[in-house]
Write an enzyme that holds these catalytic residues in place. Structure first.
Site, PDB file in Angstrom:
ATOM      1  CG  ASN A  12      35.270 -65.064  59.405  1.00 54.55           C
ATOM      2  OD1 ASN A  12      36.081 -65.177  60.319  1.00 54.55           O
ATOM      3  ND2 ASN A  12      34.152 -65.775  59.335  1.00 54.55           N
ATOM      4  CD1 TRP A  13      41.801 -63.647  57.482  1.00 61.74           C
ATOM      5  CD2 TRP A  13      43.325 -63.229  59.083  1.00 61.74           C
ATOM      6  NE1 TRP A  13      42.748 -62.794  56.958  1.00 61.74           N
ATOM      7  CE2 TRP A  13      43.690 -62.518  57.912  1.00 61.74           C
ATOM      8  CE3 TRP A  13      44.125 -63.113  60.214  1.00 61.74           C
ATOM      9  CZ2 TRP A  13      44.824 -61.707  57.852  1.00 61.74           C
ATOM     10  CZ3 TRP A  13      45.263 -62.312  60.153  1.00 61.74           C
ATOM     11  CH2 TRP A  13      45.608 -61.616  58.976  1.00 61.74           C
ATOM     12  CE  LYS A  14      34.820 -68.865  57.647  1.00 62.43           C
ATOM     13  NZ  LYS A  14      34.062 -69.805  56.855  1.00 62.43           N
ATOM     14  CG  HIS A  98      30.098 -67.151  60.533  1.00 69.07           C
ATOM     15  ND1 HIS A  98      30.131 -68.498  60.284  1.00 69.07           N
ATOM     16  CD2 HIS A  98      30.644 -66.547  59.457  1.00 69.07           C
ATOM     17  CE1 HIS A  98      30.684 -68.701  59.098  1.00 69.07           C
ATOM     18  NE2 HIS A  98      31.013 -67.527  58.577  1.00 69.07           N
ATOM     19  CD  GLU A 100      32.348 -71.455  59.602  1.00 68.28           C
ATOM     20  OE1 GLU A 100      33.184 -70.785  60.232  1.00 68.28           O
ATOM     21  OE2 GLU A 100      32.408 -71.646  58.368  1.00 68.28           O
ATOM     22  CD  GLU A 164      28.855 -65.169  55.546  1.00 66.51           C
ATOM     23  OE1 GLU A 164      29.853 -64.924  54.865  1.00 66.51           O
ATOM     24  OE2 GLU A 164      28.897 -65.715  56.650  1.00 66.51           O
ATOM     25  N   GLY A 170      32.344 -71.940  52.282  1.00 61.87           N
ATOM     26  CA  GLY A 170      33.473 -72.867  52.278  1.00 61.87           C
ATOM     27  C   GLY A 170      33.273 -74.058  51.352  1.00 61.87           C
ATOM     28  CB  SER A 202      32.192 -69.770  47.587  1.00 61.78           C
ATOM     29  OG  SER A 202      32.176 -70.916  48.424  1.00 61.78           O
ATOM     30  N   GLY A 223      35.735 -65.639  53.485  1.00 66.38           N
ATOM     31  CA  GLY A 223      36.475 -66.589  54.303  1.00 66.38           C
ATOM     32  C   GLY A 223      37.777 -66.969  53.618  1.00 66.38           C
ATOM     33  N   GLY A 224      37.759 -68.106  52.934  1.00 66.81           N
ATOM     34  CA  GLY A 224      38.970 -68.678  52.336  1.00 66.81           C
ATOM     35  C   GLY A 224      39.805 -67.691  51.528  1.00 66.81           C
TER      36      GLY A 224
HETATM   37  P1  PGA Z   1      34.022 -68.660  52.435  1.00 65.57           P
HETATM   38  O1  PGA Z   1      33.495 -68.237  53.893  1.00 65.57           O
HETATM   39  O2  PGA Z   1      34.347 -67.370  51.717  1.00 65.57           O
HETATM   40  O3  PGA Z   1      35.244 -69.493  52.703  1.00 65.57           O
HETATM   41  O4  PGA Z   1      32.926 -69.398  51.784  1.00 65.57           O
HETATM   42  C1  PGA Z   1      32.620 -67.164  54.043  1.00 65.57           C
HETATM   43  C2  PGA Z   1      32.273 -66.964  55.493  1.00 65.57           C
HETATM   44  O5  PGA Z   1      32.181 -67.957  56.234  1.00 65.57           O
HETATM   45  O6  PGA Z   1      32.080 -65.820  55.941  1.00 65.57           O
END
Ligand code: PGA
Length: 242
Positions: A12-14, A98, A100, A164, A170, A202, A223-224
Protein backbone atom coordinates in the site's frame (compact mmCIF):
# COMPACT_ATOMS: atom_id res chain seq x y z
CA UNK A 1 -7.04 -26.44 4.62
CA UNK A 2 -6.29 -22.73 4.87
CA UNK A 3 -2.67 -23.45 3.97
CA UNK A 4 -3.65 -24.15 0.36
CA UNK A 5 -4.66 -20.52 -0.09
CA UNK A 6 -2.36 -18.62 -2.44
CA UNK A 7 -0.32 -16.03 -0.53
CA UNK A 8 -0.97 -12.38 -1.36
CA UNK A 9 1.81 -9.85 -0.79
CA UNK A 10 0.27 -6.40 -1.08
CA UNK A 11 2.06 -3.05 -0.95
CA UNK A 12 0.00 0.00 0.00
CA UNK A 13 1.90 3.03 -1.26
CA UNK A 14 -0.48 5.45 0.49
CA UNK A 15 0.20 9.07 -0.62
CA UNK A 16 3.64 8.38 -2.04
CA UNK A 17 4.96 8.26 -5.58
CA UNK A 18 5.34 10.19 -8.82
CA UNK A 19 5.30 9.03 -12.43
CA UNK A 20 8.79 7.55 -12.18
CA UNK A 21 7.35 4.98 -9.76
CA UNK A 22 5.26 3.48 -12.55
CA UNK A 23 8.27 1.35 -13.49
CA UNK A 24 8.77 -0.17 -10.05
CA UNK A 25 7.08 -3.47 -11.02
CA UNK A 26 9.95 -4.04 -13.48
CA UNK A 27 12.47 -3.39 -10.68
CA UNK A 28 10.58 -5.86 -8.52
CA UNK A 29 10.88 -8.48 -11.24
CA UNK A 30 14.64 -8.14 -11.46
CA UNK A 31 14.77 -8.87 -7.71
CA UNK A 32 12.25 -11.73 -7.70
CA UNK A 33 11.82 -13.38 -11.09
CA UNK A 34 8.30 -14.19 -12.23
CA UNK A 35 9.21 -17.86 -12.71
CA UNK A 36 10.33 -18.07 -9.08
CA UNK A 37 7.10 -16.62 -7.71
CA UNK A 38 4.37 -18.60 -9.44
CA UNK A 39 3.13 -19.69 -5.98
CA UNK A 40 2.07 -16.22 -4.85
CA UNK A 41 0.29 -13.03 -5.90
CA UNK A 42 2.11 -9.70 -5.69
CA UNK A 43 0.01 -6.55 -5.62
CA UNK A 44 0.87 -2.85 -5.57
CA UNK A 45 -1.76 -0.27 -4.58
CA UNK A 46 -0.38 3.06 -5.83
CA UNK A 47 -2.10 6.43 -5.56
CA UNK A 48 -5.01 6.59 -8.02
CA UNK A 49 -3.09 9.16 -10.11
CA UNK A 50 -0.50 6.51 -10.99
CA UNK A 51 -2.75 3.53 -11.68
CA UNK A 52 -3.11 3.89 -15.42
CA UNK A 53 0.58 4.73 -15.87
CA UNK A 54 1.85 1.68 -14.00
CA UNK A 55 3.44 -1.06 -16.10
CA UNK A 56 0.83 -3.52 -17.35
CA UNK A 57 0.16 -6.33 -14.84
CA UNK A 58 -0.21 -8.76 -17.76
CA UNK A 59 3.42 -8.08 -18.67
CA UNK A 60 4.94 -7.83 -15.19
CA UNK A 61 2.85 -10.25 -13.15
CA UNK A 62 2.58 -7.50 -10.51
CA UNK A 63 -1.12 -6.85 -9.90
CA UNK A 64 -2.53 -3.38 -9.23
CA UNK A 65 -5.09 -2.13 -6.74
CA UNK A 66 -6.78 1.00 -5.46
CA UNK A 67 -6.47 2.29 -1.88
CA UNK A 68 -10.14 3.19 -1.41
CA UNK A 69 -13.27 3.64 -3.50
CA UNK A 70 -16.65 5.33 -3.32
CA UNK A 71 -19.74 3.16 -2.91
CA UNK A 72 -21.40 4.61 -6.01
CA UNK A 73 -20.36 3.90 -9.58
CA UNK A 74 -20.52 7.57 -10.62
CA UNK A 75 -22.05 10.85 -9.51
CA UNK A 76 -21.51 14.21 -7.87
CA UNK A 77 -18.84 13.12 -5.36
CA UNK A 78 -16.02 15.61 -5.68
CA UNK A 79 -12.62 14.15 -4.98
CA UNK A 80 -13.75 10.53 -4.97
CA UNK A 81 -12.96 7.60 -7.24
CA UNK A 82 -15.34 4.73 -7.96
CA UNK A 83 -14.48 1.04 -8.06
CA UNK A 84 -15.43 1.06 -11.74
CA UNK A 85 -12.87 3.82 -12.40
CA UNK A 86 -10.17 1.87 -10.59
CA UNK A 87 -10.99 -1.21 -12.65
CA UNK A 88 -10.89 0.86 -15.83
CA UNK A 89 -7.44 2.19 -14.84
CA UNK A 90 -6.01 -1.31 -14.40
CA UNK A 91 -6.85 -2.37 -10.84
CA UNK A 92 -7.98 -5.86 -9.89
CA UNK A 93 -8.13 -5.22 -6.12
CA UNK A 94 -9.09 -2.34 -3.85
CA UNK A 95 -8.33 -1.75 -0.16
CA UNK A 96 -11.41 -0.67 1.82
CA UNK A 97 -11.69 0.29 5.47
CA UNK A 98 -8.01 1.02 6.02
CA UNK A 99 -7.65 2.48 9.50
CA UNK A 100 -6.42 5.74 7.96
CA UNK A 101 -9.76 5.94 6.08
CA UNK A 102 -11.72 4.87 9.16
CA UNK A 103 -9.97 7.66 11.07
CA UNK A 104 -11.31 10.08 8.42
CA UNK A 105 -14.83 8.90 9.16
CA UNK A 106 -15.50 5.64 7.31
CA UNK A 107 -17.90 3.55 9.39
CA UNK A 108 -18.38 -0.21 9.19
CA UNK A 109 -21.48 0.45 7.08
CA UNK A 110 -19.45 2.60 4.66
CA UNK A 111 -16.80 -0.10 4.42
CA UNK A 112 -19.50 -2.70 3.77
CA UNK A 113 -20.94 -0.58 0.94
CA UNK A 114 -17.48 -0.01 -0.55
CA UNK A 115 -16.71 -3.73 -0.48
CA UNK A 116 -20.00 -4.37 -2.31
CA UNK A 117 -19.08 -1.69 -4.84
CA UNK A 118 -15.73 -3.38 -5.42
CA UNK A 119 -17.43 -6.68 -6.20
CA UNK A 120 -19.94 -4.90 -8.46
CA UNK A 121 -17.02 -3.50 -10.47
CA UNK A 122 -15.22 -6.84 -10.66
CA UNK A 123 -12.55 -5.99 -8.08
CA UNK A 124 -11.54 -8.06 -5.08
CA UNK A 125 -11.90 -5.96 -1.92
CA UNK A 126 -9.25 -6.15 0.78
CA UNK A 127 -11.33 -5.34 3.84
CA UNK A 128 -9.25 -3.96 6.72
CA UNK A 129 -10.02 -4.43 10.40
CA UNK A 130 -8.03 -3.92 13.57
CA UNK A 131 -8.23 -2.77 17.16
CA UNK A 132 -6.69 0.31 18.77
CA UNK A 133 -4.06 0.07 21.47
CA UNK A 134 -6.60 1.02 24.15
CA UNK A 135 -8.95 -1.73 22.99
CA UNK A 136 -6.13 -4.29 23.10
CA UNK A 137 -5.04 -3.12 26.57
CA UNK A 138 -8.64 -3.51 27.73
CA UNK A 139 -8.62 -7.12 26.52
CA UNK A 140 -11.21 -6.38 23.84
CA UNK A 141 -9.15 -6.91 20.68
CA UNK A 142 -10.88 -10.06 19.48
CA UNK A 143 -14.33 -8.75 20.29
CA UNK A 144 -13.70 -5.50 18.42
CA UNK A 145 -12.32 -7.23 15.34
CA UNK A 146 -15.15 -9.78 15.27
CA UNK A 147 -17.70 -6.96 15.41
CA UNK A 148 -15.92 -5.03 12.65
CA UNK A 149 -15.93 -8.11 10.41
CA UNK A 150 -19.59 -8.78 11.12
CA UNK A 151 -20.55 -5.24 10.13
CA UNK A 152 -17.98 -4.48 7.39
CA UNK A 153 -18.02 -7.69 5.36
CA UNK A 154 -20.97 -8.15 3.01
CA UNK A 155 -21.94 -11.51 1.56
CA UNK A 156 -19.38 -11.88 -1.21
CA UNK A 157 -17.83 -14.76 -3.10
CA UNK A 158 -14.38 -13.24 -3.28
CA UNK A 159 -12.76 -11.01 -0.70
CA UNK A 160 -9.65 -10.71 1.42
CA UNK A 161 -9.41 -9.61 5.05
CA UNK A 162 -6.44 -7.63 6.33
CA UNK A 163 -5.97 -7.64 10.09
CA UNK A 164 -4.07 -4.48 10.93
CA UNK A 165 -3.85 -3.53 14.58
CA UNK A 166 -4.06 0.27 14.49
CA UNK A 167 -1.22 0.66 16.99
CA UNK A 168 1.14 -1.33 14.72
CA UNK A 169 0.62 0.74 11.56
CA UNK A 170 3.56 2.94 10.67
CA UNK A 171 4.84 2.79 14.24
CA UNK A 172 7.53 0.15 13.93
CA UNK A 173 5.64 -1.83 16.60
CA UNK A 174 4.62 -5.23 15.27
CA UNK A 175 2.16 -7.54 16.94
CA UNK A 176 3.94 -10.64 18.22
CA UNK A 177 3.54 -13.81 16.16
CA UNK A 178 1.56 -15.19 19.14
CA UNK A 179 -0.90 -12.27 19.05
CA UNK A 180 -1.26 -12.53 15.27
CA UNK A 181 -1.70 -16.29 15.42
CA UNK A 182 -4.42 -15.98 18.04
CA UNK A 183 -6.29 -13.27 16.14
CA UNK A 184 -6.01 -14.97 12.74
CA UNK A 185 -7.24 -18.27 14.15
CA UNK A 186 -10.28 -16.46 15.55
CA UNK A 187 -10.91 -14.67 12.23
CA UNK A 188 -10.55 -17.97 10.36
CA UNK A 189 -13.30 -19.48 12.52
CA UNK A 190 -15.52 -16.52 11.80
CA UNK A 191 -15.07 -16.31 8.00
CA UNK A 192 -14.33 -19.90 6.99
CA UNK A 193 -11.56 -21.66 5.09
CA UNK A 194 -11.67 -19.89 1.73
CA UNK A 195 -10.85 -16.29 2.64
CA UNK A 196 -7.28 -15.09 2.49
CA UNK A 197 -6.23 -13.38 5.72
CA UNK A 198 -3.44 -10.82 5.53
CA UNK A 199 -1.53 -9.35 8.45
CA UNK A 200 -0.51 -5.70 8.28
CA UNK A 201 1.34 -3.31 10.59
CA UNK A 202 5.10 -2.71 10.38
CA UNK A 203 5.78 -5.83 8.31
CA UNK A 204 9.42 -5.76 7.19
CA UNK A 205 12.04 -8.22 5.95
CA UNK A 206 13.19 -8.92 9.52
CA UNK A 207 9.79 -10.10 10.77
CA UNK A 208 8.21 -11.39 7.55
CA UNK A 209 9.16 -15.02 7.92
CA UNK A 210 7.81 -15.40 11.45
CA UNK A 211 4.49 -13.76 10.48
CA UNK A 212 3.99 -15.29 7.03
CA UNK A 213 4.75 -18.75 8.39
CA UNK A 214 1.74 -18.72 10.71
CA UNK A 215 -1.03 -21.18 9.88
CA UNK A 216 -3.78 -18.70 9.15
CA UNK A 217 -1.69 -15.87 7.70
CA UNK A 218 -2.04 -15.91 3.92
CA UNK A 219 -0.02 -12.82 3.13
CA UNK A 220 0.73 -9.29 4.21
CA UNK A 221 -0.43 -5.73 3.65
CA UNK A 222 2.69 -3.60 3.71
CA UNK A 223 3.05 0.16 4.00
CA UNK A 224 6.51 1.62 4.56
CA UNK A 225 8.50 -1.46 3.54
CA UNK A 226 6.50 -1.71 0.31
CA UNK A 227 7.79 1.59 -1.06
CA UNK A 228 11.20 0.11 -1.88
CA UNK A 229 11.26 -2.89 -4.18
CA UNK A 230 14.19 -4.56 -2.46
CA UNK A 231 12.38 -4.78 0.89
CA UNK A 232 9.11 -5.74 -0.81
CA UNK A 233 10.90 -8.53 -2.69
CA UNK A 234 12.53 -9.78 0.50
CA UNK A 235 9.17 -9.94 2.23
CA UNK A 236 7.61 -11.71 -0.76
CA UNK A 237 10.43 -14.28 -0.73
CA UNK A 238 9.54 -15.09 2.89
CA UNK A 239 6.02 -16.19 1.89
CA UNK A 240 6.05 -19.97 2.07
CA UNK A 241 5.38 -21.88 -1.15
CA UNK A 242 2.15 -23.85 -0.95
P1 PGA B 1 3.08 -0.06 7.70
O1 PGA B 1 1.61 0.19 7.11
O2 PGA B 1 3.59 -1.33 7.05
O3 PGA B 1 3.87 1.15 7.29
O4 PGA B 1 2.93 -0.21 9.16
C1 PGA B 1 0.72 -0.87 6.96
C2 PGA B 1 -0.58 -0.39 6.39
O5 PGA B 1 -1.00 0.74 6.70
O6 PGA B 1 -1.24 -1.11 5.62
Amino acid sequence: MAKTLRPLIAANWKMHGDMSWAFKPADFNTLFLTEDRTHLDVLICPPATLLSSMLDPEQTGVLLGGQDCHANAAGAHTGNVSAEMLKDAGASYVIVGHSERRAEGDTDADVNAKAKAAARAGLTPIICVGETEAERDAGKAQKVVAAQIKASVPKLKDYVIAYEPVWAIGTGKTATPEDVDEMHNAIREQVGAKVRLLYGGSVKPANAESLLGLKNVNGALIGGAGLEMDSLAEIAKAAPAK
